[in-house]
Scaffold this motif. Structure first.
Motif, short mmCIF file in Angstrom:
data_model
loop_
_atom_site.label_atom_id
_atom_site.label_comp_id
_atom_site.label_asym_id
_atom_site.label_seq_id
_atom_site.Cartn_x
_atom_site.Cartn_y
_atom_site.Cartn_z
N GLN A 128 -88.96 -45.73 7.45
CA GLN A 128 -88.10 -46.90 7.27
C GLN A 128 -87.57 -47.43 8.60
O GLN A 128 -87.40 -48.64 8.78
N THR A 129 -87.32 -46.52 9.52
CA THR A 129 -86.76 -46.95 10.81
C THR A 129 -87.72 -47.86 11.57
O THR A 129 -87.33 -48.97 11.97
N PRO A 130 -88.98 -47.45 11.81
CA PRO A 130 -89.88 -48.39 12.51
C PRO A 130 -90.17 -49.65 11.71
O PRO A 130 -90.39 -50.73 12.30
N LEU A 131 -90.18 -49.54 10.39
CA LEU A 131 -90.40 -50.74 9.57
C LEU A 131 -89.25 -51.73 9.75
O LEU A 131 -89.48 -52.95 9.84
N SER A 132 -88.05 -51.21 9.83
CA SER A 132 -86.89 -52.09 10.05
C SER A 132 -86.96 -52.75 11.43
O SER A 132 -86.62 -53.93 11.60
N VAL A 133 -87.44 -51.97 12.39
CA VAL A 133 -87.58 -52.52 13.74
C VAL A 133 -88.62 -53.65 13.75
O VAL A 133 -88.40 -54.72 14.35
N ILE A 134 -89.75 -53.41 13.06
CA ILE A 134 -90.80 -54.44 13.01
C ILE A 134 -90.28 -55.69 12.32
O ILE A 134 -90.54 -56.82 12.76
N LEU A 135 -89.55 -55.50 11.21
CA LEU A 135 -89.00 -56.65 10.51
C LEU A 135 -88.04 -57.44 11.40
O LEU A 135 -88.07 -58.68 11.42
#
Length: 416
Positions: free
Chosen positions: A222-229
């Motif tokens: 979830q952390t890298p996905l949030s960063v990408i978003l």
């Protein structure tokens, strides 16, 4: 059927068959002994007749020997002696009584004479009935005593087993309580307790490891996905992007959002399967349905749906509030998403059921509707896990999920 009852029933049937078989054997042996005794008395009577003939050289006259001889008559051929059973009518008893006969012949002055002597069997029958009756009473008493003793003794012997079963029923993977071994002198039960303790500890460790893995994996994803978003959202605000770059970044953003929802859904499925939501809580389903309808009203209005709802007040189900919200949200979101513009939406909530129906074309594979990752359309908004989560919640919480299609309406029913 309980184990103790099964063992007692088997013992009862076995013992009863043994007593019945023994009774039959005893009856025929007793009958043989009594018949042998009567035969000996009849042979004695024959010896008396032969002695009389030897001493008097004449045929005895009837009545002879206190009416023990029933018949004396001439016969053509000599008869080998044989025994036979018959009945005679008794005037005193006014009924037919059993007798045993001995029929033989004697040669007197060159002529054959047939003799028939008999002895009553009713005294032997009375004796036989008395003995068999006593045997039956003793056998019944022994059988009852055996069953009672077996019940209490077996109950005491199996008590450690039932205690262990109760410990297993109260054992929870997510709890801290461990199985307390029951003290017993029975070697097999001690081995069972040791195996159960080892098994439950391993299961608990595996559960903790899996729980930790799913939570950590979800968090780490979830952390890298949030960063990408966040990065793609910021890049979309850049005014210098041409149309091709804008479309690529927007595609990345949408795919990342879908991946984020998929990650959260898989984590939720894992938590439901592992029963990480406490049981016993009751949730007001009426409030949950109304809350979700209010949250989705803007989308309902945007699609100009004909919404009709019948929601009873204060309907409480034994369901964790988080699971209740997920269940209702997934059903309503699925119905709204797959209903065409100006379509129909029907919601019904009663004590024993929640029904969500929407208009639409029939499915090509309706039997797969609750399977994971099944999607009727290639919509990029759907993860294919919404209805699978609904099914998993129902199976975990003792509810029943069903689907049907009739008169152009898809109907999802959750039965309590």
């Amino acid at each position: 059927m309980r184990l103790l009852f099964k063992t007692s029933f088997v013992y009862f049937i076995t013992t009863a068959l043994v007593f019945i078989g023994g009774g039959i054997i005893f009856y025929y042996n007793l009958q043989g002994i009594l018949d042998e005794e009567v035969n000996e008395k009849l042979n004695v009577q024959k010896d008396r007749i032969e002695k009389y003939i030897s001493e008097h050289d004449s045929v005895p006259a009837l009545p002879y020997d206190h009416n023990a001889v029933d018949e004396i008559r001439p016969c053509v051929k000599p008869v080998n002696g044989y025994f036979a059973d018959t009945v005679f009518y008794s005037k005193e008893e006014e009924e037919d009584l059993p007798y045993r006969m001995f029929i033989f012949s004697e040669n007197i002055h060159g002529s054959n004479y047939l003799f028939r002597v008999s002895k009553p069997l009713f005294e032997s029958d009375d004796l036989s009935e008395t003995i068999l009756g006593s045997f039956g009473i003793v056998a019944l008493i022994l059988l009852v005593v055996f069953l009672v003793l077996n019940y209490f003794i077996s109950g005491k012997l199996w008590k450690p087993f039932f205690r262990t079963m109760q410990e297993l029923k109260e054992f929870k993977l997510e709890g801290k309580r461990t199985i307390e071994p029951v003290k017993t002198s029975t070697k097999e039960f001690r081995q069972l307790n040791e195996a159960l303790i080892a098994m439950t500890e391993k299961a608990r460790n595996d559960f903790r490891n899996m729980k930790s893995f799913t939570e950590n994996a979800s968090h780490e994803l979830q952390t890298p996905l949030s960063v990408i978003l966040a990065e793609t959202e910021q890049m979309l605000q850049t005014p210098s992007l041409n149309e091709e770059q804008l479309n690529s970044i927007q595609s990345i953003n949408q795919t990342t959002r879908k991946l984020s929802r998929l990650n959260q859904s898989l984590l939720l499925l894992a938590k439901i399967s592992n029963r990480q939501f406490e049981a016993g809580e009751k949730t007001d389903m009426s409030a949950v349905v109304n809350k979700k309808l209010d949250a989705l009203q803007e989308l309902i209005t945007f699609k100009e749906l004909d919404r009709r709802s019948e929601i009873a007040a204060e309907i409480k189900w034994p369901l964790h509030h988080v699971l209740a919200e997920v269940l209702v949200n997934n059903l309503l979101s699925n119905a709204i998403r797959h209903t065409e513009t100006k379509g129909q939406l029907r919601i019904t909530l009663a004590n024993d059921k929640l029904v969500v129906a929407n208009s639409g074309d029939p499915l090509s594979e309706p039997e797969k509707i609750f399977e994971r990752f099944y999607k009727e359309s290639s919509s990029s908004e759907s993860t294919g896990l919404g209805l699978a989560i609904v099914k998993q919640i129902c199976e975990t919480c003792g509810l029943k999920a069903g689907y049907s299609y009739e008169a152009g309406m898809h109907t999802f029913a959750i039965l309590h």
